[in-house]
Enzyme design. Structure first.
Site, PDB file in Angstrom:
ATOM      1  N   CYS A 139       1.097   3.227  12.966  1.00 41.45           N
ATOM      2  CA  CYS A 139       2.456   4.105  12.685  1.00 41.45           C
ATOM      3  C   CYS A 139       2.327   5.147  13.901  1.00 41.45           C
ATOM      4  O   CYS A 139       3.480   5.304  13.996  1.00 41.45           O
ATOM      5  CB  CYS A 139       2.180   4.596  11.505  1.00 41.45           C
ATOM      6  SG  CYS A 139       1.528   3.881  10.082  1.00 41.45           S
ATOM      7  N   GLY A 190       0.737  -1.296   0.067  1.00 37.77           N
ATOM      8  CA  GLY A 190      -0.015  -0.048  -0.045  1.00 37.77           C
ATOM      9  C   GLY A 190       0.842   1.095   0.208  1.00 37.77           C
ATOM     10  O   GLY A 190       0.721   2.383  -0.798  1.00 37.77           O
ATOM     11  N   GLN A 234      -7.972  -0.279   2.706  1.00 41.50           N
ATOM     12  CA  GLN A 234      -8.914  -0.926   3.809  1.00 41.50           C
ATOM     13  C   GLN A 234     -10.181  -1.358   3.220  1.00 41.50           C
ATOM     14  O   GLN A 234     -10.825  -2.182   3.902  1.00 41.50           O
ATOM     15  CB  GLN A 234      -9.232   0.238   5.074  1.00 41.50           C
ATOM     16  CG  GLN A 234      -8.064   0.605   5.903  1.00 41.50           C
ATOM     17  CD  GLN A 234      -7.630  -0.676   6.911  1.00 41.50           C
ATOM     18  OE1 GLN A 234      -8.518  -1.473   7.197  1.00 41.50           O
ATOM     19  NE2 GLN A 234      -6.225  -0.504   7.266  1.00 41.50           N
ATOM     20  N   ASN A 293      -8.617   4.072   7.913  1.00 36.79           N
ATOM     21  CA  ASN A 293      -8.100   3.093   8.634  1.00 36.79           C
ATOM     22  C   ASN A 293      -8.381   3.067  10.243  1.00 36.79           C
ATOM     23  O   ASN A 293      -8.326   1.957  10.833  1.00 36.79           O
ATOM     24  CB  ASN A 293      -6.612   2.606   8.454  1.00 36.79           C
ATOM     25  CG  ASN A 293      -6.067   4.127   8.325  1.00 36.79           C
ATOM     26  OD1 ASN A 293      -6.002   4.872   7.479  1.00 36.79           O
ATOM     27  ND2 ASN A 293      -4.696   4.047   9.263  1.00 36.79           N
ATOM     28  N   THR A 299      12.628  -7.318 -10.301  1.00 36.54           N
ATOM     29  CA  THR A 299      12.157  -8.538 -10.593  1.00 36.54           C
ATOM     30  C   THR A 299      10.833  -8.950  -9.704  1.00 36.54           C
ATOM     31  O   THR A 299      10.880  -8.569  -8.730  1.00 36.54           O
ATOM     32  CB  THR A 299      13.275  -9.555 -10.415  1.00 36.54           C
ATOM     33  OG1 THR A 299      14.553  -9.372 -10.962  1.00 36.54           O
ATOM     34  CG2 THR A 299      12.809 -10.897 -10.526  1.00 36.54           C
TER      35      THR A 299
HETATM   36  C1  LIG Z   1      -1.962  -0.261   5.877  1.00 33.30           C
HETATM   37  C2  LIG Z   1      -2.146   0.777   5.058  1.00 33.30           C
HETATM   38  C3  LIG Z   1      -1.541   1.290   4.041  1.00 33.30           C
HETATM   39  C4  LIG Z   1      -0.090   0.880   3.902  1.00 33.30           C
HETATM   40  O1  LIG Z   1      -0.005  -0.353   3.468  1.00 33.30           O
HETATM   41  P1  LIG Z   1       1.337  -1.439   3.394  1.00 33.30           P
HETATM   42  O2  LIG Z   1       1.135  -2.386   2.450  1.00 33.30           O
HETATM   43  O3  LIG Z   1       1.548  -1.858   4.787  1.00 33.30           O
HETATM   44  O4  LIG Z   1       2.411  -0.384   2.970  1.00 33.30           O
HETATM   45  C5  LIG Z   1      -1.966   2.331   3.446  1.00 33.30           C
HETATM   46  N1  LIG Z   1      -3.164   2.930   3.441  1.00 33.30           N
HETATM   47  C6  LIG Z   1      -4.104   2.584   4.281  1.00 33.30           C
HETATM   48  C7  LIG Z   1      -5.266   3.179   4.299  1.00 33.30           C
HETATM   49  C8  LIG Z   1      -3.552   1.251   5.202  1.00 33.30           C
HETATM   50  O5  LIG Z   1      -4.577   0.830   6.156  1.00 33.30           O
END
Ligand SMILES: *Cc1c(COP(=O)(O)O)cnc(C)c1O
Length: 404
Positions: free
Chosen positions: A329, A74, A183, A155, A241
């Site tokens: 975070c 993400g 999410q 989230n 890759t």
């Molecule tokens: C978890 C999350 C991300 C980050 O995704 P990762 O695969 O952990 O880098 C970004 N945006 C939202 C809304 C998330 O919940």
């Protein structure tokens, strides 16, 4: 405490890998290990699997396979979308970017980075439920706007944005719209044409796939610069890759999520409502955060008066219950949630936030165990703080009172 007794209610942070996903991935570590850029049989097999997965992901969101870029998750998808669009826009003299204050840090940080590199940044307002209103978007769009990024669902508080209304505004202005649907995917329907977005991010580990893999949808004809430079993989849009086993896992997880979404989400919604109503029954002076109806099926977010969210987490953990006080975070710092603050929730209230995110293994017994344990935890913590009259913020909202 054995794993069997532990109660995991932090599915917005990550989900366990579905064993069917692991089974699908396994051959791609040891048997089909070829580099998909090579010509011999092993490479061709890997390439075939890669393109099959691309088709699966495209179908899952109503896109075409060539509109899918595989990424490392993400965060990379969000960074690629925002920085890639801004850089493409800059080549045409555009220097304005738009986002919201409730985004994940994977969007907010690249936006701040671009601001430091000379872009003008507009942060849209949200209402008390965390909704971005389309007319607010309309007000701020300019001829030189390079990108608008508005998450599909939040989230922390689970609020789902009226994206199909917002995209009408951006389309009319001819500005590309990116949405972080990390999410949402697997939990609620996500279709790029229904939403009207031009770019969309998903992440495998949020829907029972492996960590470290995701995808970015880029609508055909959208100008975007690459983020990771090197080889010609992903049609020159994302070098390195390909993570074949991860991508196979992502596709398998998407397939399972879509097949089971309707049944699972209906079941989880019931459990969520049991938890919310139960919390209002067993606790006093709490408030419910996020939109009453426009929200994810699995998210419960409350603020508890006079108690630190982090303190509740520690005590819940001792009872084998894993929850969150906001986004993963920002835990570890004592700053209250930027999402709750943007929704107008006062700092001292936001400090008492607690998030439970349910998953496909969550049971009624687990919810009832949480409801049985939490009153003593809150009582104990409240004994450490002086009592005051509960302010307005902690009244039960009318929509919930009507339900009770
Ligand atoms: C978890 C999350 C991300 C980050 O995704 P990762 O695969 O952990 O880098 C970004 N945006 C939202 C809304 C998330 O919940």
């Amino acid at each position: 405490m054995s794993d069997q007794d532990s109660i995991y209610l932090d599915h917005a942070a990550t989900t366990p890998c579905d064993p069917r996903v692991v089974d699908a991935m396994n051959p791609y570590f040891t048997e089909v290990f070829g580099n998909p850029s090579t010509m011999y049989e092993g490479g061709r097999k890997a390439k075939q699997a890669l393109e099959g997965a691309r088709e699966t992901i495209a179908n899952a969101i109503g896109a075409k396979p060539e509109e899918i870029i595989f990424t490392s998750g993400g965060t990379e998808s969000d960074n690629h979308a925002i920085i890639g669009l801004a850089e493409a826009g800059k080549m045409k003299g555009k220097k304005h970017i738009v986002t919201t204050p409730i985004e994940h840090h994977a969007v907010l940080e690249p936006a701040e980075y671009l601001k430091a590199r000379g872009f003008e940044l507009t942060i849209l307002p949200v209402d008390e439920h965390g909704i971005v209103h389309p007319e607010e978007v309309k007000k701020v769009l300019r001829d030189d706007t390079a990108v608008v990024s508005i998450m599909h669902s939040n989230n922390e508080v689970g609020t789902i944005q009226p994206l199909s209304e917002i995209s009408k505004v951006t389309k009319e202005a001819g500005v590309p719209l990116h949405t972080d649907a990390v999410q949402s995917f697997g939990s609620v329907p996500v279709n790029v044409d229904d939403l009207g977005c031009d770019l969309l991010s998903i992440s495998s580990h949020k829907f029972y796939g492996p960590k470290g893999v995701g995808a970015l949808y880029v609508r055909k004809g959208t100008r975007i610069r690459p983020l990771i430079r090197g080889g010609a993989q992903e049609r020159n849009r994302r070098a390195s890759t390909e993570n074949i086993s991860g991508i196979i896992g992502l596709a398998k997880a998407a397939e399972i999520a879509l097949a089971e979404m309707e049944v699972t989400s209906a079941r989880i919604t019931k459990l969520r409502d049991r938890l919310v109503n139960g919390l209002f029954n067993v606790l006093t002076d709490i408030r419910h955060n996020g939109h009453p109806t426009e929200r994810l099926p699995n998210n419960v977010n409350i603020c508890v008066r006079g108690v630190e969210g982090e303190a509740m987490l520690l005590f819940l953990d001792m009872k084998g219950i894993s929850a969150s006080s906001g986004s993963a975070c920002s835990s570890g710092s004592l700053e209250p949630s930027h999402v709750l603050r943007a929704m107008g929730i006062p700092q001292e209230v936001a400090h008492g936030s607690l998030r439970f995110t349910l998953g496909k293994k969550t049971t009624e017994e687990q919810i009832d165990k949480v409801l049985a344990e939490i009153p003593a935890i809150v009582d104990r913590l409240r004994q450490m703080t002086p009592y005051q009259q509960p302010p307005e913020h902690y009244k039960m909202p009318e929509w919930l009172a009507a339900k009770a």
